[in-house]
Design an enzyme around this catalytic site. Structure first.
Site, PDB file in Angstrom:
ATOM      1  N   CYS A   2     -24.968  -8.384  12.289  1.00  0.00           N
ATOM      2  CA  CYS A   2     -24.862  -7.156  13.138  1.00  0.00           C
ATOM      3  C   CYS A   2     -26.145  -6.879  13.204  1.00  0.00           C
ATOM      4  O   CYS A   2     -27.045  -6.613  12.841  1.00  0.00           O
ATOM      5  CB  CYS A   2     -24.151  -6.048  12.405  1.00  0.00           C
ATOM      6  N   ARG A  27     -27.927 -11.677  15.931  1.00  0.00           N
ATOM      7  CA  ARG A  27     -27.469 -11.161  14.763  1.00  0.00           C
ATOM      8  C   ARG A  27     -25.826 -11.251  14.371  1.00  0.00           C
ATOM      9  O   ARG A  27     -25.390 -10.806  13.367  1.00  0.00           O
ATOM     10  CB  ARG A  27     -28.038  -9.707  14.378  1.00  0.00           C
ATOM     11  N   TRP A  75     -20.937  -8.848  13.676  1.00  0.00           N
ATOM     12  CA  TRP A  75     -20.470  -9.875  13.254  1.00  0.00           C
ATOM     13  C   TRP A  75     -19.306  -9.534  12.061  1.00  0.00           C
ATOM     14  O   TRP A  75     -19.901  -8.703  10.938  1.00  0.00           O
ATOM     15  CB  TRP A  75     -21.533 -10.681  12.335  1.00  0.00           C
ATOM     16  N   ASN A 101     -24.647  -1.873   9.637  1.00  0.00           N
ATOM     17  CA  ASN A 101     -24.747  -3.260   9.540  1.00  0.00           C
ATOM     18  C   ASN A 101     -24.605  -3.310   7.950  1.00  0.00           C
ATOM     19  O   ASN A 101     -25.592  -2.941   7.323  1.00  0.00           O
ATOM     20  CB  ASN A 101     -26.135  -3.647  10.010  1.00  0.00           C
ATOM     21  N   GLY A 102     -23.561  -4.183   7.410  1.00  0.00           N
ATOM     22  CA  GLY A 102     -23.716  -4.285   5.832  1.00  0.00           C
ATOM     23  C   GLY A 102     -22.319  -4.173   5.430  1.00  0.00           C
ATOM     24  O   GLY A 102     -21.175  -4.264   6.102  1.00  0.00           O
ATOM     25  N   GLU A 488     -29.705 -32.132   7.474  1.00  0.00           N
ATOM     26  CA  GLU A 488     -30.065 -31.084   8.529  1.00  0.00           C
ATOM     27  C   GLU A 488     -29.497 -31.544   9.849  1.00  0.00           C
ATOM     28  O   GLU A 488     -29.093 -30.677  10.668  1.00  0.00           O
ATOM     29  CB  GLU A 488     -31.660 -30.892   8.569  1.00  0.00           C
ATOM     30  N   LYS A 492     -26.896 -29.328  12.062  1.00  0.00           N
ATOM     31  CA  LYS A 492     -27.210 -28.822  13.743  1.00  0.00           C
ATOM     32  C   LYS A 492     -26.094 -29.220  14.651  1.00  0.00           C
ATOM     33  O   LYS A 492     -25.533 -28.497  15.272  1.00  0.00           O
ATOM     34  CB  LYS A 492     -28.519 -29.560  14.103  1.00  0.00           C
ATOM     35  N   GLU A 495     -23.134 -26.850  13.806  1.00  0.00           N
ATOM     36  CA  GLU A 495     -23.305 -25.572  14.074  1.00  0.00           C
ATOM     37  C   GLU A 495     -23.141 -25.429  15.247  1.00  0.00           C
ATOM     38  O   GLU A 495     -22.583 -24.284  15.907  1.00  0.00           O
ATOM     39  CB  GLU A 495     -24.750 -25.323  13.750  1.00  0.00           C
ATOM     40  N   HIS A 511     -19.961 -45.246  -1.335  1.00  0.00           N
ATOM     41  CA  HIS A 511     -19.095 -44.697  -2.387  1.00  0.00           C
ATOM     42  C   HIS A 511     -17.991 -43.474  -1.386  1.00  0.00           C
ATOM     43  O   HIS A 511     -17.750 -42.728  -2.283  1.00  0.00           O
ATOM     44  CB  HIS A 511     -19.911 -44.090  -3.270  1.00  0.00           C
ATOM     45  N   LYS A 610     -27.596 -15.325  12.746  1.00  0.00           N
ATOM     46  CA  LYS A 610     -28.750 -15.713  12.254  1.00  0.00           C
ATOM     47  C   LYS A 610     -29.164 -15.280  10.937  1.00  0.00           C
ATOM     48  O   LYS A 610     -30.091 -15.947  10.288  1.00  0.00           O
ATOM     49  CB  LYS A 610     -29.870 -15.121  13.438  1.00  0.00           C
TER      50      LYS A 610
HETATM   51  C1  G6P Z   1     -27.758 -18.545   8.758  1.00  0.00           C
HETATM   52  C2  G6P Z   1     -28.612 -19.280   9.967  1.00  0.00           C
HETATM   53  C3  G6P Z   1     -29.154 -20.429   9.419  1.00  0.00           C
HETATM   54  C4  G6P Z   1     -30.187 -20.448   8.300  1.00  0.00           C
HETATM   55  C5  G6P Z   1     -29.515 -19.477   7.019  1.00  0.00           C
HETATM   56  C6  G6P Z   1     -30.530 -19.203   6.137  1.00  0.00           C
HETATM   57  O1  G6P Z   1     -26.678 -19.271   8.111  1.00  0.00           O
HETATM   58  O2  G6P Z   1     -27.598 -19.365  10.882  1.00  0.00           O
HETATM   59  O3  G6P Z   1     -29.781 -20.875  10.654  1.00  0.00           O
HETATM   60  O4  G6P Z   1     -30.749 -21.628   7.982  1.00  0.00           O
HETATM   61  O5  G6P Z   1     -28.732 -18.385   7.527  1.00  0.00           O
HETATM   62  O6  G6P Z   1     -31.231 -18.293   6.784  1.00  0.00           O
HETATM   63  P1  G6P Z   1     -32.687 -17.997   6.204  1.00  0.00           P
HETATM   64  O7  G6P Z   1     -32.940 -16.778   7.282  1.00  0.00           O
HETATM   65  O8  G6P Z   1     -32.627 -17.339   4.897  1.00  0.00           O
HETATM   66  O9  G6P Z   1     -33.568 -18.945   6.268  1.00  0.00           O
END
Ligand code: G6P
Length: 615
Positions: A2, A27, A75, A101-102, A488, A492, A495, A511, A610
């Site tokens: 949010c 956000r 969100w 937000n929260g 990673e 990606k 996501e 395995h 994010k």
């Molecule tokens: C969310 C974001 C990711 C990020 C993760 C941890 O899931 O979408 O891109 O890696 O949070 O966030 P941070 O700000 O703690 O690295």
């Protein structure tokens, strides 16, 4: 999670809030809303969907006059994303309006009490409970809005950044924070409120960041009065000058923030080691490490806590620290660490990695580690963020603002900082020779140019993306330092393109995942020259015998994998320990192009946010 924006001053609030919401959309973006005071009444409009949907709705629904307003991009936590659950929320009388937000954890019991007292609720949100609690206190105790907010916040359990105003007192906005960020931009006779500084950076560089458990009354044309929520004591506002500029938060000609951020990596990596690494003097210096060198050198082990992509950077760091500095490392998901009663004491060093510096689980893991006496070191990107403040010491990555939800430059700059720390400790411990140390520094200095070279394969990667864009499953394999890169890469793709992908240590393929391989399955194998190359080549043979489609990430000039694989993407040669900084690049580009070709919203993938400020 949010984004919140507010304005009180002499300008029209609507355009400022609308643009601010667009900047904060990273956000959360499942619904959005706005409430403006037009001189007589509150005009409120909200909708499921993005800020663009809100903009269309506002135009048909309300007049946009007024120099006081608040806005929200959501969100969802409590209540599905729909028009009713969107913020802002009114109190029952219609006098008060809130954005939040929260999470208010005890909202159900508060809701019951308020219902017994005759309050009714339109939405399923915890936020609507909070605004009615504030109204109830304001009325029953006959106090002003600020006081009512103060009393209410002492009754709630949870996390929040809120902004509230009262249409009968349209010269102030009351804000508060606990666990979610809140910045107040201080202009000439005007104030801005936002989850981060991006909505107001073009109007002012001066900002006050509220600390946890603080609330403020922001008064038009006057001042900001800050108080502690617990004991009501006054706090002197600390106005800081921000280094951020507008260019950093705009797309600068790129189609998406993600692409811009991928291309920013050569600079971001350089900015991260600049001033810390001196080849000339053969030293690496980082204030946060120097000041606490004893803690690091006496540590029984290092425990790394993080989430998401930052957790992957932590896994790379595990290899680097153990390899170079010979310190045992454990890497934990912050969310697991905080709830599993970990054995931890004063001889442990905890490194918390977080781009945003606001991730709720990472923050909670830090608090737990501190309570057990551990020394906690932060690796954050956002300056002044909660994690940066909560840790005993730290080192910033200097990646600049990362706005695309899928993390890219944050990852490579985190690895850069962690490499610097490992090298510094290795030197201090004597676990690395001076020639090896120099070689690592030299190679690190060459990484930005090599990332640039890796980026030059973009068009070739685009063609590969076109071939595999309709795949439904993808496997990513790597060994050693490049196993976390495989994780990673898979993350990606998941996501932003919503294609199912898994990362695996190449040898583990036998395995389980090998059962998935058929002629439709693309398998991305990181097979750079120094990382157990022959073993990975054998794994590639095993895939080939099962007709899997192989995309090899190889060292420039490789011919063996070229013969076996369906496609190869070359990256320049470097030390094995630094190879993740290069092998990551093609994986980022591959996901990006696939997602664009599939028409996905790359910068704002569904369901993600994010900055995850709820657990
Ligand atoms: C969310 C974001 C990711 C990020 C993760 C941890 O899931 O979408 O891109 O890696 O949070 O966030 P941070 O700000 O703690 O690295």
């Amino acid at each position: 999670m949010c984004g919140i924006v507010g304005y009180i001053g002499h300008r029209e609030a609507y355009p400022i809030i609308l643009k601010g919401l667009k900047r904060l959309e990273y956000r959360g973006y499942d619904s959005a809303g706005i409430a403006l005071y037009d001189g007589q009444d509150i005009k409120l409009s909200k909708t499921k969907g993005k800020v663009d949907d809100l903009e269309r709705r506002v135009e048909n629904e309300i007049s946009t006059n007024g120099s006081l307003g608040i806005g929200h991009t959501r969100w969802a936590t409590h209540g599905v994303p729909n028009d009713v659950n969107s913020h802002p929320h009114y109190s029952n009388s219609g006098d008060l309006v809130i954005i939040h937000n929260g999470i208010i954890e005890n909202y159900e019991s508060l809701k019951k009490e308020l219902t017994n007292r005759g309050y009714t609720f339109n939405s399923d949100t915890d936020t609507e409970v909070l605004i009615n609690l504030i109204e109830d206190i304001k009325k029953s105790e006959n106090v002003k809005l600020g006081k009512a907010v103060h009393i209410a916040l002492n009754q709630v359990v949870g996390a929040y950044a809120i902004a509230v105003f009262d249409k009968n007192k349209p010269n102030e906005i009351v804000v508060a924070r606990l666990g979610s960020p809140l910045a107040i931009g201080v202009g000439e006779d005007e104030f801005f409120i936002a989850s981060d500084a991006s909505p107001f950076i073009e109007y002012t560089n001066n900002a006050i960041y509220l600390e946890d458990e603080e609330m403020a009354i922001v008064r038009r044309g006057k001042d900001v009065k800050i108080r502690k929520i617990k004991d009501d004591s006054l706090v002197n506002p600390y106005v800081q000058e921000l280094q951020l500029n507008l260019e950093q938060i705009e797309k600068g000609g790129y189609e998406h923030f993600m692409l811009k951020e991928i291309y920013e990596q050569p600079h971001a990596i350089k900015d991260t080691y600049r001033g810390r690494l001196s080849l000339e003097n053969a030293i690496i210096k980082m204030a946060g490490v120097e000041d606490h060198m004893k803690k690091f050198l006496n540590a029984d082990r290092i425990i790394i806590v993080a989430c998401g992509t930052s957790w992957h950077a932590g896994l790379v760091a595990e290899y680097i620290f153990e390899d170079l500095a010979r310190i045992p490392v454990e890497v934990e998901y912050a969310s697991e660490f905080r709830y599993r009663n970990p054995v931890i004491n004063e001889n442990d060093v905890v490194i918390a990695i977080s781009q945003s510096g606001e991730t709720a689980d990472t923050l909670a893991a830090i608090k737990l580690a501190k309570s057990k006496g551990a020394f906690v070191f932060g690796v954050c990107n956002v300056v002044g963020s909660s994690i940066a403040r909560e840790t005993h010491a730290g080192a910033y990555t200097h990646a600049g603002p990362e706005i695309g939800v899928a993390s890219t430059k944050a990852f490579t700059t985190q690895i850069t900082v962690l490499t610097l720390i490992a090298l510094r400790l290795a030197r201090a411990k004597g676990t690395i020779s001076s020639s090896d140390f120099r070689m690592h520094m030299l190679e690190l200095e060459m990484i930005p140019d090599k990332v640039e070279k890796a980026l030059a394969s973009d068009d070739h990667i685009k063609m590969i993306a076109d071939t595999y864009k309709h795949a439904t499953n993808c496997l990513y394999l790597g060994r050693g330092y490049n196993f976390p890169v495989a994780l990673e890469g898979a993350l990606k793709l998941k996501e932003i393109s919503y294609i199912h992908a898994e990362g695996y240590p190449a040898a583990e393929m036998k395995h389980g995942p090998i059962a998935l391989i058929d002629e439709n399955m693309p398998i991305i194998v990181i097979a750079t020259k120094k990382g157990h190359y022959e073993k990975v080549v054998s794994n590639i043979q095993e895939i080939k015998s099962r007709k899997g489609k192989i995309i090899g990430i190889v060292t420039e000039g490789d011919s063996t994998v070229k013969e076996l694989a369906d496609h190869v993407i070359e990256v320049p040669e470097t030390l094995e320990s630094l190879s993740p900084l290069l092998t990551t690049i093609p994986l980022q580009l591959l996901s990006y192009h696939i997602a664009v070709m599939l028409g996905k919203n790359v910068d704002q993938p569904r369901n993600l946010a994010k900055s995850v400020t709820v657990e």
